[in-house]
Structures are given as structure tokens and as C-alpha cells.
Design an enzyme around this catalytic site. Structure first.
Site, mmCIF file in Angstrom:
data_model
loop_
_atom_site.group_PDB
_atom_site.id
_atom_site.type_symbol
_atom_site.label_atom_id
_atom_site.label_comp_id
_atom_site.label_asym_id
_atom_site.label_seq_id
_atom_site.Cartn_x
_atom_site.Cartn_y
_atom_site.Cartn_z
ATOM 1 N N SER A 72 0.818 -1.224 0.000
ATOM 2 C CA SER A 72 0.000 0.000 0.000
ATOM 3 C C SER A 72 0.849 1.270 0.000
ATOM 4 O O SER A 72 0.401 2.322 0.457
ATOM 5 C CB SER A 72 -0.968 0.014 1.197
ATOM 6 O OG SER A 72 -1.822 -1.112 1.168
ATOM 7 N N ARG A 73 2.079 1.169 -0.477
ATOM 8 C CA ARG A 73 3.010 2.289 -0.555
ATOM 9 C C ARG A 73 3.375 2.858 0.825
ATOM 10 O O ARG A 73 3.883 3.973 0.931
ATOM 11 C CB ARG A 73 2.464 3.421 -1.451
ATOM 12 C CG ARG A 73 2.303 3.017 -2.921
ATOM 13 C CD ARG A 73 3.656 2.664 -3.513
ATOM 14 N NE ARG A 73 3.595 2.427 -4.948
ATOM 15 C CZ ARG A 73 3.534 1.225 -5.512
ATOM 16 N NH1 ARG A 73 3.469 0.136 -4.747
ATOM 17 N NH2 ARG A 73 3.530 1.078 -6.816
#
Length: 213
Positions: free
Chosen positions: A188-189
Site C-alpha cells: 500500500s506504498r
């Protein structure tokens, strides 16, 4: 091709302040050893970013040739664009990107020329063709065509034979780091980023903190 929708989720590993070595050089050497063990292609390849006298940045891939307490070493033509940049502005940065391990290492600091003896010692270890090429190539200058470069190579081979000395315009630089960042890709970065800043007041000589992704 819709490149805006090309993406990959990173899930291999994690990194926290409590996981890293107090010494950023040892942490780097650990990660480099893991990259070599994982057979990452060109594990010593790094981006070298420099800035010229007018403040214009440039970057290129070079190979790391040494990493110890003194700094990070590389070799090049002093008259090349990067050599001219470093002559005008010693500030530089290195970036290692080990895609297969979902890792990056950023290193910032000031560059200095290596002593002639160190450049000489490395030069004689290079393959003969690379040593002749150091004489033949006017690195970063415009040339007419490939054929003219090959003629220069053939001429240099005749002049210097099997024992070409190190050209006076060719040698090493050492980047003396004052900042490191170790980056581990996460889902999810929400990547893990651990930074070291040189700090004489710290017991290890380095202050460590975590950065937001």
C-alpha cells in the site's frame, strides 16, 4: 500503453529502526552482501547524482569500487561531465536500487579525489581493453562517429602496448557520507524508511530516525 496504471505491491520484507545496525556502513555492507547472495544483476551499480557550477543536476549509473570507513569509491575520467561537476561542486548523492529485494539505499555527502597511489593501484587491476579505453575516449565530448572512437582506441593500443599507465585525467573519487537512507518497499506504498544523519553528539556518531513514506 497506460503507464499510469503500472504498479507493483511490495511484500518481501520490513525494516524498522530497531532492526538496523547502529553503524550505517555496516548496515549497507549487510544489504550489499544480501544483494550479491541473491544474485541481483549488477549489485554494485549505483546512480551518481552531481550538480554543476550553475546548479543544474545530472545523474548516471556507475559502479561502486570500494566501501569502507573512509567512504564510497568510484573511478572515472576527471574531464567527463561528472568530473567537471565534482570539481565545481563537491556535493553528490548515490542511489542503489535492488529491485529484486524491493530495496533502495540513498547516500549523500561530499566527494574528494582519491590519492594518486589508490587510483594507480586500481587502474592496473582493470582489463587491458579498459585501460586502453581510458586513453582513447574523450568522455562526454562530442565525437564524429563510432569509427573515429575505434580508431582512437587502435592508436592508443599501439602507443601504450600491454602496459598502459594511468592517464593523468583518469582516477578515483571518494564520497564521504553525512546521510544515509535505507528504504524497504511495503504494501500500500507504506514503505519503511530509516535515515542516518551524521551527529558527533551521538554515541555511534550517527542519529537514526524513521521517515514517513
Amino acid at each position: 500503453m497506460d503507464i499510469a496504471n503500472l504498479r507493483k505491491d511490495y511484500t518481501r520484507a520490513s525494516l524498522d529502526v530497531v532492526d538496523v545496525d547502529p553503524d550505517p556502513l555496516r548496515q549497507f555492507q549487510r544489504w550489499l552482501a544480501q544483494a550479491i547472495e541473491a544474485q541481483v544483476p549488477e549489485p554494485t551499480a549505483m546512480t551518481l547524482a552531481t550538480v554543476d557550477a550553475a546548479g543544474r543536476p545530472s545523474a548516471r549509473i556507475v559502479l561502486l569500487k570500494g566501501a569502507d570507513e573512509a567512504g564510497f569509491s568510484l573511478f572515472t575520467n576527471y574531464l567527463s561531465r561528472k568530473g567537471q561537476d565534482l570539481s565545481a561542486n563537491r556535493a553528490a548523492a548515490l542511489l542503489f536500487h535492488w529491485v529484486e529485494l524491493e530495496r533502495q539505499v540513498r547516500i549523500e555527502g561530499l566527494a574528494e579525489k582519491l590519492p594518486d597511489a589508490e587510483s594507480d593501484a586500481y587502474f592496473v587491476q582493470r582489463p587491458l581493453g579498459s585501460r586502453i579505453g581510458a586513453w582513447a575516449s574523450p568522455q562526454s565530448e562530442s565525437i564524429a562517429d563510432r569509427a573515429s572512437l575505434e580508431r582512437r582506441f587502435d592508436e592508443a593500443a599501439v602507443v601504450h602496448g600491454n602496459q598502459p599507465p594511468r592517464p593523468p585525467h583518469w582516477g578515483g573519487y571518494r564520497l564521504v557520507p553525512d546521510a544515509f537512507e535505507f528504504w524497504q518497499g511495503r504494501s500500500s506504498r507504506l514503505h519503511d524508511r530509516v535515515r542516518y544523519l551524521r551527529d558527533p553528539a551521538a554515541a555511534s556518531g550517527w542519529r537514526i530516525d524513521r521517515l514517513a513514506p
